[in-house]
Design a protein around this motif. Structure first.
Motif, PDB file in Angstrom:
ATOM      1  N   GLU A  98      39.811  50.909  13.713  1.00 45.44           N
ATOM      2  CA  GLU A  98      38.941  50.540  14.625  1.00 45.44           C
ATOM      3  C   GLU A  98      37.940  51.534  15.613  1.00 45.44           C
ATOM      4  O   GLU A  98      36.845  51.445  15.835  1.00 45.44           O
ATOM      5  N   ASN A  99      38.894  52.271  16.280  1.00 45.65           N
ATOM      6  CA  ASN A  99      38.398  53.299  17.148  1.00 45.65           C
ATOM      7  C   ASN A  99      39.000  54.600  17.104  1.00 45.65           C
ATOM      8  O   ASN A  99      39.876  54.799  17.929  1.00 45.65           O
ATOM      9  N   PRO A 100      38.565  55.601  16.036  1.00 43.74           N
ATOM     10  CA  PRO A 100      39.451  56.671  15.831  1.00 43.74           C
ATOM     11  C   PRO A 100      39.471  57.502  16.988  1.00 43.74           C
ATOM     12  O   PRO A 100      40.350  58.222  17.302  1.00 43.74           O
ATOM     13  N   GLN A 101      38.092  57.556  17.614  1.00 46.81           N
ATOM     14  CA  GLN A 101      37.978  58.540  18.734  1.00 46.81           C
ATOM     15  C   GLN A 101      38.687  58.042  19.874  1.00 46.81           C
ATOM     16  O   GLN A 101      39.430  58.951  20.600  1.00 46.81           O
ATOM     17  N   GLY A 102      38.639  56.978  20.089  1.00 46.12           N
ATOM     18  CA  GLY A 102      39.688  56.452  21.425  1.00 46.12           C
ATOM     19  C   GLY A 102      40.918  56.651  21.218  1.00 46.12           C
ATOM     20  O   GLY A 102      41.824  57.092  22.098  1.00 46.12           O
ATOM     21  N   TRP A 103      41.519  56.693  19.940  1.00 50.82           N
ATOM     22  CA  TRP A 103      42.980  56.725  19.664  1.00 50.82           C
ATOM     23  C   TRP A 103      43.248  58.354  19.842  1.00 50.82           C
ATOM     24  O   TRP A 103      44.362  58.702  20.342  1.00 50.82           O
ATOM     25  N   ALA A 104      42.508  59.021  19.295  1.00 52.37           N
ATOM     26  CA  ALA A 104      42.812  60.482  19.537  1.00 52.37           C
ATOM     27  C   ALA A 104      42.751  60.765  20.982  1.00 52.37           C
ATOM     28  O   ALA A 104      43.633  61.849  21.299  1.00 52.37           O
ATOM     29  N   ASP A 105      41.805  60.324  21.557  1.00 56.29           N
ATOM     30  CA  ASP A 105      41.663  60.607  23.199  1.00 56.29           C
ATOM     31  C   ASP A 105      42.848  60.466  23.917  1.00 56.29           C
ATOM     32  O   ASP A 105      43.366  60.741  24.855  1.00 56.29           O
ATOM     33  N   ARG A 106      43.209  59.048  23.467  1.00 55.68           N
ATOM     34  CA  ARG A 106      44.534  58.556  24.255  1.00 55.68           C
ATOM     35  C   ARG A 106      45.725  59.443  23.834  1.00 55.68           C
ATOM     36  O   ARG A 106      46.381  59.706  24.822  1.00 55.68           O
ATOM     37  N   LEU A 107      46.071  59.597  22.766  1.00 61.29           N
ATOM     38  CA  LEU A 107      47.091  60.675  22.251  1.00 61.29           C
ATOM     39  C   LEU A 107      46.914  62.153  23.004  1.00 61.29           C
ATOM     40  O   LEU A 107      47.870  62.629  23.451  1.00 61.29           O
ATOM     41  N   ARG A 108      45.505  62.499  22.949  1.00 63.96           N
ATOM     42  CA  ARG A 108      45.515  63.820  23.594  1.00 63.96           C
ATOM     43  C   ARG A 108      45.693  63.735  25.055  1.00 63.96           C
ATOM     44  O   ARG A 108      46.448  64.626  25.765  1.00 63.96           O
ATOM     45  N   LEU A 115      48.309  66.016  14.321  1.00 67.09           N
ATOM     46  CA  LEU A 115      48.273  66.835  13.203  1.00 67.09           C
ATOM     47  C   LEU A 115      47.522  66.119  11.953  1.00 67.09           C
ATOM     48  O   LEU A 115      47.115  66.580  10.931  1.00 67.09           O
ATOM     49  N   ALA A 116      48.207  64.956  11.814  1.00 74.01           N
ATOM     50  CA  ALA A 116      48.029  64.221  10.661  1.00 74.01           C
ATOM     51  C   ALA A 116      46.661  63.651  10.533  1.00 74.01           C
ATOM     52  O   ALA A 116      45.821  63.503   9.493  1.00 74.01           O
ATOM     53  N   HIS A 117      46.173  63.212  11.626  1.00 68.54           N
ATOM     54  CA  HIS A 117      44.872  62.547  11.629  1.00 68.54           C
ATOM     55  C   HIS A 117      43.877  62.857  12.528  1.00 68.54           C
ATOM     56  O   HIS A 117      42.676  62.367  12.313  1.00 68.54           O
ATOM     57  N   ASP A 118      44.153  63.986  13.356  1.00 67.99           N
ATOM     58  CA  ASP A 118      43.085  64.427  14.278  1.00 67.99           C
ATOM     59  C   ASP A 118      42.759  65.807  13.599  1.00 67.99           C
ATOM     60  O   ASP A 118      43.345  66.907  13.807  1.00 67.99           O
ATOM     61  N   PRO A 119      41.673  66.145  12.738  1.00 71.56           N
ATOM     62  CA  PRO A 119      41.385  67.453  12.252  1.00 71.56           C
ATOM     63  C   PRO A 119      41.056  68.415  13.518  1.00 71.56           C
ATOM     64  O   PRO A 119      41.314  69.751  13.208  1.00 71.56           O
ATOM     65  N   THR A 120      40.693  68.102  14.653  1.00 74.38           N
ATOM     66  CA  THR A 120      40.292  68.942  15.669  1.00 74.38           C
ATOM     67  C   THR A 120      41.719  69.593  16.305  1.00 74.38           C
ATOM     68  O   THR A 120      41.609  70.438  17.203  1.00 74.38           O
ATOM     69  N   PHE A 121      42.709  69.017  16.082  1.00 71.91           N
ATOM     70  CA  PHE A 121      43.980  69.324  16.792  1.00 71.91           C
ATOM     71  C   PHE A 121      44.969  70.356  15.708  1.00 71.91           C
ATOM     72  O   PHE A 121      44.991  69.901  14.290  1.00 71.91           O
ATOM     73  N   THR A 122      45.194  71.510  15.822  1.00 68.47           N
ATOM     74  CA  THR A 122      45.947  72.601  15.036  1.00 68.47           C
ATOM     75  C   THR A 122      47.092  72.756  15.575  1.00 68.47           C
ATOM     76  O   THR A 122      47.503  72.469  16.674  1.00 68.47           O
ATOM     77  N   HIS A 123      47.717  73.599  14.708  1.00 67.75           N
ATOM     78  CA  HIS A 123      49.368  73.823  15.081  1.00 67.75           C
ATOM     79  C   HIS A 123      49.114  75.073  16.351  1.00 67.75           C
ATOM     80  O   HIS A 123      50.196  74.998  16.850  1.00 67.75           O
ATOM     81  N   ALA A 124      48.215  75.492  16.701  1.00 69.97           N
ATOM     82  CA  ALA A 124      47.968  76.603  17.779  1.00 69.97           C
ATOM     83  C   ALA A 124      48.325  75.868  19.022  1.00 69.97           C
ATOM     84  O   ALA A 124      48.450  76.300  19.915  1.00 69.97           O
ATOM     85  N   GLN A 125      47.823  74.581  19.019  1.00 68.00           N
ATOM     86  CA  GLN A 125      47.765  73.733  19.966  1.00 68.00           C
ATOM     87  C   GLN A 125      49.190  73.121  20.512  1.00 68.00           C
ATOM     88  O   GLN A 125      49.290  72.335  21.617  1.00 68.00           O
TER      89      GLN A 125
END
Length: 725
Positions: free
Chosen positions: A444-454, A548-558
């Motif tokens: 429903e809200n992928p950006q909000g989900w990613a922001d919450r996890l970040r 790593l599985a669902h956010d393409p902007t999050f890399t292994h270096a982070q």
């Protein structure tokens, strides 16, 4: 790959080819001067009329040969070819002082034999080198050896660097030697600066620093040992001496060089890689049948070990069950006896009071629960039907009591496994429900989900970093965190919950009665691992997996692991890491900053732990003793000699050191000896063939009258003797 890494292989030592003695017929009956350059590293000797001297390492070894069981005496290059000889090697020099006269006598014996001298006495005048400011007793003992042992007709001493200067500045005609210059001599154990005015060495203004080739080689060896503490091959002083002569160099501006080498790319470009010898592991290929047999054997061994471990666990569980039953029975008899008898019984069992007994029972019960849980957490499949335990329904009897307790333990384990399985199923259902809700939120809200996890990731990382900073701060006793820790310890020591009178009488310690005590304990205990930290790390790993599985902007270096384990590119360039099984790579030494650091120690000995002025400061001090006119004459001919003078970059380094302390209009010329290793001997040979040579030596008659301290004052020898002619 070798060209890309600039790999250099250590030279392989070769066996020396023994040469027979020279013919003595040309010099028999003639008083041809004999020239001996007694260096700390090499001995050079020969007649003054020879074009080239004999040269060899100035080292001697007396040892017993294993096969023939005979005493052998080896001089020169042959010492390095035998391990027994290397262990017994001796040099006439100890640092910059001639002390081992037995070794000197053996070296001179070898020299005279190689020159073919077969007479009872060495009937040739001798010109021999000595160090700047040599001790009087060293010169006296050398004179005694030459006159008493070899009966030389006359003996003269000179300073090797001055004779090298003489050879490179020979007068064009038969005029006397009147050259000016500043001689900088790089020796094995020291470096000296000698001003020469009008062809005479002014030794009263000469200076010497205790840093030479041997100290630089040892310093390089220490740097390598610090850089490679677990290097598989032994690195010796012979290796580092070769590295110093072949790979090291001076830098005109050492500080600027280090700033430049902060760039990892430039650091890698400047390095030299030394490949030490290694033995590649032998890989034996096995057939498929052998591999299958080995796998089957390992499987059988693993099964046996599992059976043995299971039997041992059952035995330990049974023992703990018996111990728990015994302590429980002991506690049940608490009210059946008098207080005095009960206290005596407790003490006989090793308990001070009832609280200690209860604590032991609780601890043992918790231990049993953990052991049973470990059994439950195994991968054993759920049994098809519930096992039976018939002895549990029968009354206790002495014969079957042990087996009954075992069945009781097995039943408790079975029930615990069943409960654990039900708990796992419940947790699995809850986890699946949470994942379903999170998946719906993500759709429903992928950006909000990613922001919450970040945000959760950053918050958890912040807590972990704060704990790390706190641990680091606790190591500094002056930090605010460490001082607060000491205050907490002091407040715990003065706990008001126990009266002072009771504390003095050995009353019970009440620490731990309150849950807040354990929060304080975690603050003051540096080594304690917090359960919150373990939970944060587990949660952090789960959040990172989802990102790593669902956010393409999050890399292994982070990720936390990448940020905490990554090493700087500069450190990797300083010492590259090889895999554990790479035998070839792990026997390499990467030299980068050491190539310049070791040479810079001539100008900054303090960086190597030597309390001495550097070469630049010594040059300034020597020049300050002369007028501007004399100084101008000296710096027009700054003469450098000795083996280290051949190192690249020395002349620009000296120029950058001398130019700022001279007037701009002063001409500065720095020249290197044409052959720094042999020019001293050649200069001595040149002078020995002049008419001035007979007047600078001490005859045997003068020695017998005045002793070994007698020397003559002349422009090429030491003047600082208290008893000169």
């Amino acid at each position: 790959m070798a060209e890309q890494l600039n790999i250099i292989y250590l030279p392989t030592p070769t066996l020396p080819v023994p040469a027979g003695p020279d013919s003595y017929d040309e010099h028999r009956g003639k008083e041809t001067p004999l020239i001996i350059d007694n260096g700390a590293t090499n001995l050079r000797y020969g007649f003054a009329t020879s074009a080239e001297p004999h040269t060899g390492p100035n080292v001697i070894a007396k040892f017993k040969e294993r096969k023939s069981n005979k005493q052998l005496l080896i001089f020169g290059e042959g010492v390095e070819m035998d391990s027994g000889a290397r262990a017994q090697a001796r040099n006439p020099w100890e640092g910059d002082v001639l002390l081992n006269f037995d070794a000197l006598e053996n070296a001179l014996d070898h020299a005279f034999i190689q020159l073919g001298i077969d007479t009872d006495a060495v009937a040739h005048p001798v010109l021999m080198t000595e160090r700047l400011c040599s001790p009087l007793h060293s010169r006296a003992l050398t004179s005694e050896l030459m006159f008493e042992q070899y009966s030389v007709p006359s003996l003269a001493y000179c300073v090797d660097s001055v004779m090298s200067f003489y050879h490179n500045n020979l007068p064009a005609t038969s005029n006397p030697f009147v050259s000016d210059g500043l001689v900088v001599s790089f020796n094995t154990a020291s470096t000296s600066v000698i001003p020469v005015m009008s062809g005479k060495g002014i030794f009263s203004h000469a200076k010497r620093i205790p840093w030479g080739t041997s100290q630089a080689s040892e310093y390089l060896l220490k740097r390598i040992q610090l850089k490679y503490p677990n290097f598989p091959t032994r690195v010796t002083s012979t290796h580092t001496t070769w590295m110093l002569q072949s790979l090291c160099e001076f830098s005109p501006d050492y500080s600027a060089l280090l700033r430049e080498l902060k760039d990892p790319i430039k650091l890698r470009a400047s390095e030299r890689v030394l490949q030490f010898p290694f033995n590649a592991p032998m890989e034996v290929e096995k057939t498929e049948e052998e591999l299958m047999r080995i796998a089957e054997r390992r499987k059988e061994q693993g099964k046996k070990l599992q059976e043995m471990a299971a039997a041992k666990r059952i035995e330990k569980l049974l023992q703990k069950e018996n111990d728990l039953q015994y302590l429980t029975d002991l506690r049940e008899g608490r009210g059946k006896e008098g207080k005095k008898e009960w206290t005596a019984k407790l003490q006989s069992e090793g308990f001070e009071n009832d609280a200690a007994l209860d604590a032991a029972i609780k601890k043992l019960d918790d231990n049993l629960k953990r052991s049973r849980k470990k059994e439950v957490d195994g991968d054993d499949p759920e049994p098809a039907e519930e096992p039976s335990f018939p002895l549990l329904d029968t009354p206790d009897a002495d014969e079957g009591l042990k087996e009954k307790r075992k069945q009781k333990l097995l039943k408790a384990g079975f029930e615990a496994r069943a409960r654990a399985r039900r708990e796992k199923e419940r947790e699995k259902e809850e986890r699946e429900a949470d994942e379903q809700r999170e998946a719906e939120e993500r759709e429903e809200n992928p950006q909000g989900w990613a922001d919450r996890l970040r945000r959760e990731h950053e918050t958890t990382m912040g807590r972990i970093k704060e704990r790390t900073r706190r641990k680091v701060a606790l190591t500094d006793r002056k930090s605010a965190v460490a001082q607060a820790r000491m205050k907490n310890i002091a407040s715990l020591a003065a706990d008001d919950r126990v009266p002072k009178k009771r504390r003095k009488g050995g009353g019970e310690d009440m620490f731990g009665a309150d849950d807040a005590d354990w929060a304080i304990y975690r603050k003051i205990n540096i080594a304690a691992v917090s359960s919150d930290e373990e939970d944060d790390l587990a949660r952090l790993g789960l959040v990172e997996q989802k990102l790593l599985a669902h956010d393409p902007t999050f890399t292994h270096a982070q990720t936390y692991h990448s940020m905490t384990t990554q090493r700087s590119a500069l450190l990797l360039a300083m010492r590259p890491q090889y895999e554990e099984g790479d035998v070839e790579g792990n026997t390499r030494i990467h030299l980068n900053t050491e190539r310049w650091r070791v040479c810079e120690a001539w100008f900054q000995p303090s960086m190597a732990g030597v309390d001495s002025a550097g070469l630049g400061e010594v040059l300034q001090n020597v020049l300050a003793r002369f007028t501007d006119t004399e100084k101008e004459r000296l710096v027009k001919n700054v003469f450098i000699t000795g083996a280290p003078s051949q190192l690249p970059g020395l002349i620009p380094r000296l120029r950058s050191t001398l130019r700022p302390i001279l007037r701009p209009d002063m001409q500065l010329e720095i020249v290197r000896a044409s052959n720094p290793s042999l020019d001293a001997w050649k200069g001595m040979a040149d002078f020995a063939q002049t008419s001035d040579f007979p007047s600078v030596g001490v005859s045997k008659a003068e020695y017998e009258e005045w002793g070994g301290e007698r020397i003559r004052r002349w422009w090429g020898g030491n003047w600082n003797s208290s008893f000169v002619a």
